[in-house]
Design a protein around this motif. Structure first.
Motif, PDB file in Angstrom:
ATOM      1  N   ASP A  36       0.849  -1.192   0.000  1.00 39.89           N
ATOM      2  CA  ASP A  36       0.000   0.000   0.000  1.00 39.89           C
ATOM      3  C   ASP A  36       0.880   1.236   0.000  1.00 39.89           C
ATOM      4  OD1 ASP A  36      -2.191  -1.598   0.048  1.00 39.89           O
ATOM      5  OD2 ASP A  36      -2.526  -1.434   2.214  1.00 39.89           O
ATOM      6  N   VAL A  37       0.520   2.222  -0.835  1.00 37.69           N
ATOM      7  CA  VAL A  37       1.271   3.472  -0.963  1.00 37.69           C
ATOM      8  C   VAL A  37       0.385   4.590  -0.444  1.00 37.69           C
ATOM      9  CG1 VAL A  37       2.520   4.993  -2.506  1.00 37.69           C
ATOM     10  CG2 VAL A  37       2.478   2.545  -2.959  1.00 37.69           C
ATOM     11  N   TYR A  38       0.940   5.407   0.437  1.00 38.48           N
ATOM     12  CA  TYR A  38       0.205   6.492   1.071  1.00 38.48           C
ATOM     13  C   TYR A  38       0.862   7.824   0.752  1.00 38.48           C
ATOM     14  CZ  TYR A  38      -2.136   2.913   3.898  1.00 38.48           C
ATOM     15  OH  TYR A  38      -2.861   1.849   4.312  1.00 38.48           O
ATOM     16  N   GLU A  39       0.072   8.897   0.910  1.00 43.67           N
ATOM     17  CA  GLU A  39       0.556  10.277   0.834  1.00 43.67           C
ATOM     18  C   GLU A  39       0.136  11.007   2.102  1.00 43.67           C
ATOM     19  OE1 GLU A  39       1.081  11.973  -3.674  1.00 43.67           O
ATOM     20  OE2 GLU A  39      -0.847  12.221  -2.658  1.00 43.67           O
ATOM     21  N   GLN A  40       0.933  12.018   2.448  1.00 38.47           N
ATOM     22  CA  GLN A  40       0.596  12.826   3.609  1.00 38.47           C
ATOM     23  C   GLN A  40      -0.640  13.665   3.296  1.00 38.47           C
ATOM     24  OE1 GLN A  40       2.603  12.808   6.513  1.00 38.47           O
ATOM     25  NE2 GLN A  40       0.940  13.895   7.487  1.00 38.47           N
ATOM     26  N   GLY A  41      -1.664  13.550   4.172  1.00 34.38           N
ATOM     27  CA  GLY A  41      -2.890  14.308   3.960  1.00 34.38           C
ATOM     28  C   GLY A  41      -3.435  14.838   5.269  1.00 34.38           C
ATOM     29  N   ARG A  42      -4.622  15.419   5.194  1.00 30.51           N
ATOM     30  CA  ARG A  42      -5.251  15.946   6.398  1.00 30.51           C
ATOM     31  C   ARG A  42      -5.749  14.801   7.278  1.00 30.51           C
ATOM     32  NH1 ARG A  42      -9.011  21.072   4.476  1.00 30.51           N
ATOM     33  NH2 ARG A  42      -7.302  22.367   3.672  1.00 30.51           N
ATOM     34  N   GLY A  43      -5.394  14.850   8.527  1.00 30.28           N
ATOM     35  CA  GLY A  43      -5.852  13.859   9.481  1.00 30.28           C
ATOM     36  C   GLY A  43      -5.092  12.556   9.435  1.00 30.28           C
ATOM     37  N   GLY A  44      -4.017  12.461   8.664  1.00 34.56           N
ATOM     38  CA  GLY A  44      -3.256  11.219   8.632  1.00 34.56           C
ATOM     39  C   GLY A  44      -2.656  10.980   7.268  1.00 34.56           C
ATOM     40  N   PHE A  45      -2.516   9.693   6.921  1.00 34.79           N
ATOM     41  CA  PHE A  45      -1.892   9.288   5.668  1.00 34.79           C
ATOM     42  C   PHE A  45      -2.968   8.657   4.789  1.00 34.79           C
ATOM     43  CE2 PHE A  45       1.326   9.005   8.986  1.00 34.79           C
ATOM     44  CZ  PHE A  45       2.332   9.830   8.465  1.00 34.79           C
ATOM     45  N   VAL A  46      -3.164   9.202   3.575  1.00 32.23           N
ATOM     46  CA  VAL A  46      -4.221   8.772   2.663  1.00 32.23           C
ATOM     47  C   VAL A  46      -3.632   7.775   1.672  1.00 32.23           C
ATOM     48  CG1 VAL A  46      -5.942   9.509   0.991  1.00 32.23           C
ATOM     49  CG2 VAL A  46      -5.354  10.993   2.918  1.00 32.23           C
ATOM     50  N   ARG A  47      -4.264   6.620   1.525  1.00 24.60           N
ATOM     51  CA  ARG A  47      -3.783   5.611   0.580  1.00 24.60           C
ATOM     52  C   ARG A  47      -4.143   6.028  -0.838  1.00 24.60           C
ATOM     53  NH1 ARG A  47      -5.526  -0.451   1.560  1.00 24.60           N
ATOM     54  NH2 ARG A  47      -7.592   0.390   1.015  1.00 24.60           N
ATOM     55  N   ILE A  48      -3.121   6.042  -1.686  1.00 21.67           N
ATOM     56  CA  ILE A  48      -3.317   6.427  -3.086  1.00 21.67           C
ATOM     57  C   ILE A  48      -3.203   5.234  -4.022  1.00 21.67           C
ATOM     58  CG2 ILE A  48      -2.520   8.782  -2.689  1.00 21.67           C
ATOM     59  CD1 ILE A  48       0.164   7.945  -3.885  1.00 21.67           C
ATOM     60  N   SER A  49      -2.639   4.120  -3.561  1.00 18.95           N
ATOM     61  CA  SER A  49      -2.499   2.957  -4.433  1.00 18.95           C
ATOM     62  C   SER A  49      -2.277   1.722  -3.574  1.00 18.95           C
ATOM     63  CB  SER A  49      -1.334   3.136  -5.406  1.00 18.95           C
ATOM     64  OG  SER A  49      -1.272   2.057  -6.297  1.00 18.95           O
ATOM     65  N   SER A  50      -2.730   0.567  -4.123  1.00 17.78           N
ATOM     66  CA  SER A  50      -2.552  -0.703  -3.412  1.00 17.78           C
ATOM     67  C   SER A  50      -2.254  -1.780  -4.441  1.00 17.78           C
ATOM     68  CB  SER A  50      -3.813  -1.037  -2.609  1.00 17.78           C
ATOM     69  OG  SER A  50      -3.650  -2.270  -1.927  1.00 17.78           O
ATOM     70  N   PHE A  51      -1.147  -2.501  -4.238  1.00 19.61           N
ATOM     71  CA  PHE A  51      -0.719  -3.560  -5.136  1.00 19.61           C
ATOM     72  C   PHE A  51      -0.843  -4.885  -4.382  1.00 19.61           C
ATOM     73  CE2 PHE A  51       1.578   0.284  -6.162  1.00 19.61           C
ATOM     74  CZ  PHE A  51       1.390   0.392  -7.518  1.00 19.61           C
ATOM     75  N   ARG A  52      -1.605  -5.837  -4.967  1.00 16.55           N
ATOM     76  CA  ARG A  52      -1.787  -7.117  -4.303  1.00 16.55           C
ATOM     77  C   ARG A  52      -2.088  -8.188  -5.345  1.00 16.55           C
ATOM     78  NH1 ARG A  52      -5.978  -6.213  -0.079  1.00 16.55           N
ATOM     79  NH2 ARG A  52      -4.905  -4.227   0.051  1.00 16.55           N
ATOM     80  N   GLU A  53      -1.832  -9.421  -4.965  1.00 12.02           N
ATOM     81  CA  GLU A  53      -2.133 -10.571  -5.809  1.00 12.02           C
ATOM     82  C   GLU A  53      -3.563 -11.039  -5.529  1.00 12.02           C
ATOM     83  OE1 GLU A  53      -0.458 -12.891  -8.258  1.00 12.02           O
ATOM     84  OE2 GLU A  53       0.075 -10.796  -8.546  1.00 12.02           O
ATOM     85  N   SER A  54      -4.078 -11.842  -6.454  1.00  9.68           N
ATOM     86  CA  SER A  54      -5.447 -12.326  -6.301  1.00  9.68           C
ATOM     87  C   SER A  54      -5.541 -13.551  -5.403  1.00  9.68           C
ATOM     88  CB  SER A  54      -6.024 -12.667  -7.682  1.00  9.68           C
ATOM     89  OG  SER A  54      -5.229 -13.664  -8.305  1.00  9.68           O
ATOM     90  N   SER A  55      -4.378 -14.076  -4.968  1.00  7.11           N
ATOM     91  CA  SER A  55      -4.416 -15.273  -4.132  1.00  7.11           C
ATOM     92  C   SER A  55      -4.957 -14.942  -2.754  1.00  7.11           C
ATOM     93  CB  SER A  55      -3.011 -15.875  -4.027  1.00  7.11           C
ATOM     94  OG  SER A  55      -2.155 -14.967  -3.382  1.00  7.11           O
ATOM     95  N   GLU A  56      -5.499 -15.949  -2.104  1.00  6.78           N
ATOM     96  CA  GLU A  56      -6.107 -15.748  -0.782  1.00  6.78           C
ATOM     97  C   GLU A  56      -5.041 -15.394   0.241  1.00  6.78           C
ATOM     98  OE1 GLU A  56      -9.527 -15.367   1.370  1.00  6.78           O
ATOM     99  OE2 GLU A  56      -9.329 -15.934  -0.737  1.00  6.78           O
ATOM    100  N   ALA A  57      -3.825 -15.949   0.069  1.00  8.90           N
ATOM    101  CA  ALA A  57      -2.757 -15.662   1.035  1.00  8.90           C
ATOM    102  C   ALA A  57      -2.369 -14.191   1.006  1.00  8.90           C
ATOM    103  CB  ALA A  57      -1.541 -16.552   0.736  1.00  8.90           C
ATOM    104  N   SER A  58      -2.286 -13.595  -0.203  1.00  3.70           N
ATOM    105  CA  SER A  58      -1.928 -12.182  -0.293  1.00  3.70           C
ATOM    106  C   SER A  58      -3.032 -11.298   0.242  1.00  3.70           C
ATOM    107  CB  SER A  58      -1.602 -11.826  -1.745  1.00  3.70           C
ATOM    108  OG  SER A  58      -2.768 -11.970  -2.540  1.00  3.70           O
ATOM    109  N   ARG A  59      -4.280 -11.736   0.167  1.00  2.00           N
ATOM    110  CA  ARG A  59      -5.379 -10.920   0.682  1.00  2.00           C
ATOM    111  C   ARG A  59      -5.369 -10.893   2.213  1.00  2.00           C
ATOM    112  NH1 ARG A  59      -9.356  -9.745  -3.034  1.00  2.00           N
ATOM    113  NH2 ARG A  59      -9.070 -10.679  -5.079  1.00  2.00           N
ATOM    114  N   GLU A  60      -5.021 -12.029   2.789  1.00  2.00           N
ATOM    115  CA  GLU A  60      -5.045 -12.097   4.237  1.00  2.00           C
ATOM    116  C   GLU A  60      -3.742 -11.630   4.863  1.00  2.00           C
ATOM    117  OE1 GLU A  60      -5.937 -16.115   5.076  1.00  2.00           O
ATOM    118  OE2 GLU A  60      -8.007 -16.034   4.314  1.00  2.00           O
ATOM    119  N   ALA A  61      -2.660 -11.421   4.062  1.00  3.69           N
ATOM    120  CA  ALA A  61      -1.369 -11.022   4.624  1.00  3.69           C
ATOM    121  C   ALA A  61      -1.407  -9.551   5.050  1.00  3.69           C
ATOM    122  CB  ALA A  61      -0.252 -11.237   3.602  1.00  3.69           C
TER     123      ALA A  61
END
Length: 738
Positions: free
Chosen positions: A695-720
């Motif tokens: 997960d890639v975040y940027e500095q924003g108001r109230g915290g860090f806002v996620r701008i992108s997320s890279f993940r595999e379709s496997s169940e293990a990557s979803r639960e990791a």
């Protein structure tokens, strides 16, 4: 400063009027412009007060400065003393105040004095040695007052005694004229101020116009520079095209010249073989070793010419070895030649020494023979004398005569033997001379043979040099050809890459809506968004409960109680399957995911900040640990070896072409060498390779806002657990620890 004279109606002029006095003669200080003549104003003094009262103010004269009317009818003793003659008095000027004041009708009479040498009632006729009119006396005195010392000339007569009588009407007229003058000067000052304001406003308008003109000129210069730049680019492109054509023409000429040289070399080789076939047998035996080396070099050269282009490097090495062997053989022959020459020189030196020794012995022998002949001659003379004596004594001694005869015979025999010895020695000398001539002839023959050998060796050396030169020319031509081929291949490859990049950009734009890289302001951010736009391929969900038939923990297809299919009522199936994994974890919906509390772990800005951050995040989530350099190498190797693997429904090579314009091999090589920064492609490859979520975040108001997320379709990557990175713009990544 100048004080106005104290009369019954004394006026003071303004500062502007007092500054207009003219220069005085003999004064070293700056001159003062003369006052304008003011009609009706009389009695200007020399000690002006700095605090000038307003115009129209009148000061009453004291008893010291007022002149009684009764005293003006007759001359005083002091006036009688200078009557009808001039009296010159030297007075101190600046910085002392004036020692007297002047006034009267004509304005040149002394009305008050602090000096004993100057008396009231005296008339001033000259200032600083120059005659002045009565109305100009005040201005002249004000001018010379700035000098340290000056002279004043006084004169008085009977006709001047009544000049000091007061004239109230004249004083009133003078006051009115002064007031009018003051108002005129104020009006003139106001006009000057208005003119100055108008001038300043005009200057400001001119400055603004100049600035606008400068801006227009700068804009024109920028436009002209842009036009020149475009023309230069067009000219550069045209020059590159001409250079390419010229290089192609030179390449063809070089190939034609190379073919001509090869034909000429073949003709020379055949002619040389024909000449060598007709050589003499004795010369072949003497030059057998050289001919063998030459035959080997010729065979190597023929072999080099007949082999294909891909074997040129090996043939060049073999030719180099042969050349070195030929050089070694030539050095061996040269060493043998030098040893033979040294032996010949030593032999000649020994012969020369022997000859000199023989000559010395011959000279010594001749000297001894001459001495022996002289001795014999002396002995013969002595013998003749003796014989004469013996003959004289023959009569006396007959027996002595016989003995003398026998002795003479013996002497004769000895002389014959000596003559025989001389003849034999002459024969020996002749034989030695003949031997020396024969040795000289042999030496000359050996020298001629050595010269022939040297000429032959030099000829072979020239031939070897020529062969080496031709080989080098062939190598140079081969290198040029290879360089041209490489450049041509590089140009073709670049053209193919441009076409592939355009095709990849078109494909990515159709599949993800990602425009070409030149049209994107922040490429990495756009690339991350594009990699996020494609949804991962969903796998077949595992069948699990609850059961739609009996609400058991098993799936409906595995229900042990109800074997038949459940009726598909519309109300039961309207909302089935509306939610999924993407909505569950917040990826792909419009609601931004925000980290309220996270620690920023700063990473070094050494060009590998992305890999440092990934390595740190992988160590936190329990993945396979690796340092930044090793992780960079693994990602680069994966990109190079899996160009067709799809990331976000598009192959890796298309993403690489869009981002860098290079093929995956070149891109991976530069990435592995550390000369390229990591970006969105590396993030997606790392997530796929390590089967983790990034997960890639940027500095924003109230915290860090996620701008992108890279993940595999496997169940293990979803639960990791996700690897969190902080994107700082175009240049830097840091790690986030939650």
């Amino acid at each position: 400063m100048v004080n106005w004279p104290s009369t019954h109606r004394t006026m003071r002029l303004s500062l502007a009027a007092r500054k207009s006095f003219g220069p005085a003669a003999g004064c070293s200080r700056p001159a003062v412009e003369p006052l304008p003549s003011i009609a009706g104003v009389q009695g200007m003094g020399l000690a002006a007060d700095r605090s000038t009262p307003p115009p129209g103010a009148v000061r009453r004269a004291s008893s010291l400065t007022s002149v009684p009317r009764s005293s003006l009818t007759a001359m005083t003793p002091s006036m009688a003393r200078i009557a009808d003659r001039d009296l010159v008095v030297e007075v101190q000027g600046f910085p002392l105040p004036p020692p007297f004041k002047v006034g009267g009708k004509q304005g040149n009479a002394v009305t008050r004095s602090t000096l004993n040498s100057i008396h009231r009632g005296w008339r001033i006729v000259a200032v600083a040695g120059q005659r002045v009119a009565a109305q100009d006396v005040c201005a002249a005195l004000a001018a010379v007052q700035m000098c340290p010392r000056y002279t004043v000339t006084f004169r008085v007569g009977e006709r001047d005694a009544a000049d000091d009588e007061e004239d109230p009407e004249a004083d009133l007229r003078e006051a009115e004229e002064a007031e009018r003058r003051r108002r005129e000067m104020e009006l003139r000052q106001l006009e000057n101020d208005q003119a100055e304001r108008a001038r300043r406003e005009a200057a400001e308008v001119a400055l603004k116009m100049k600035e606008a003109e400068d801006a227009r000129s700068k804009r024109k210069q920028v436009d002209e520079a842009e036009r020149k730049r475009r023309l230069e680019e067009l000219e550069r492109a045209e020059s590159l095209r001409r250079e390419a054509e010229e290089l192609e023409r030179k390449r063809r000429e070089a190939e034609e010249a190379d073919r001509t040289r090869q034909e000429a070399a073949e003709a020379q080789r055949k002619a040389r073989e024909a000449r060598e076939a007709g050589a003499a047998e004795a010369e072949r035996q003497r030059l057998e070793a050289d001919r063998r080396l030459q035959a080997e070099a010729e065979a190597a050269r023929i072999k080099l010419e007949l082999e294909e282009m891909e074997c040129r490097r090996r043939e060049a090495q073999e030719a180099e070895c042969l050349r070195r062997e030929a050089e070694v053989a030539a050095e061996e022959r040269e060493r043998n030649r030098r040893e033979a020459e040294e032996k010949e020189e030593r032999r000649l030196e020994a012969d020369e020494a022997e000859r000199k020794r023989s000559e010395a012995e011959e000279i010594e022998r001749q000297r001894r023979a001459a001495e022996e002949a002289e001795r014999l001659r002396c002995e013969a003379a002595e013998e003749t004398r003796r014989k004469r004596r013996e003959a004289e004594e023959a009569q006396r001694q007959q027996m002595a005569g016989e003995e003398a005869a026998a002795e003479a015979e013996q002497r004769r025999r000895e002389a014959e033997e000596a003559e025989e010895r001389k003849r034999r020695e002459a024969q020996k000398a002749e034989r030695r001379r003949e031997e020396a001539e024969e040795a000289e002839q042999k030496r000359q023959e050996a020298e001629e043979k050595r010269k022939k050998q040297a000429a032959e060796a030099e000829r072979k050396q020239r031939e070897a040099t020529e062969a080496e030169r031709k080989r080098r020319e062939a190598d140079e031509a081969e290198r040029d050809r290879r360089k041209r081929d490489e450049e041509e291949a590089e140009r073709r490859r670049m053209g193919e890459l441009v076409g592939e990049r355009r095709q990849a950009e078109k494909s990515l734009q159709q599949s993800t809506g990602l425009p070409p890289r030149e049209q994107v302001k922040e490429p990495q951010k756009a690339l991350m968004a594009a990699l996020m736009s494609a949804k991962p391929k969903s796998q077949a969900p595992k069948k699990k409960g609850p059961c739609d038939k009996c609400d058991g923990p098993h799936h409906a297809d595995d229900c042990p109680h109800f074997k038949k299919q459940r009726d598909k009522h519309k109300d039961a199936w309207d909302k089935k399957g509306k939610t999924g994994d993407a909505a569950a974890d917040g990826v792909g919906n419009d609601v931004p995911h925000i980290l309220r509390s996270a620690k920023v772990v700063r990473q070094p800005g050494d060009g590998s900040c992305l890999f440092h951050s990934l390595a740190y995040g992988l160590s936190l989530v329990g993945g396979k640990s690796a340092d930044a350099e090793r992780l960079r190498a693994e990602i680069a190797d994966f990109i190079a070896s899996h160009p067709e693997v799809e990331v976000a429904d598009n192959p890796i090579k298309d993403w690489v072409l869009w981002d860098s314009g290079l093929d995956t091999a070149s891109y991976a090589c530069s990435m592995r060498a550390g000369s390229r920064w990591g970006g969105a492609v590396e993030l997606a490859v790392c997530a796929k390779m390590r089967r983790v979520c990034v997960d890639v975040y940027e500095q924003g108001r109230g915290g860090f806002v996620r701008i992108s997320s890279f993940r595999e379709s496997s169940e293990a990557s979803r639960e990791a657990k996700a690897v969190n990175l902080l994107y700082g713009g175009r240049v830097h990544y840091d790690a986030l620890q939650t």
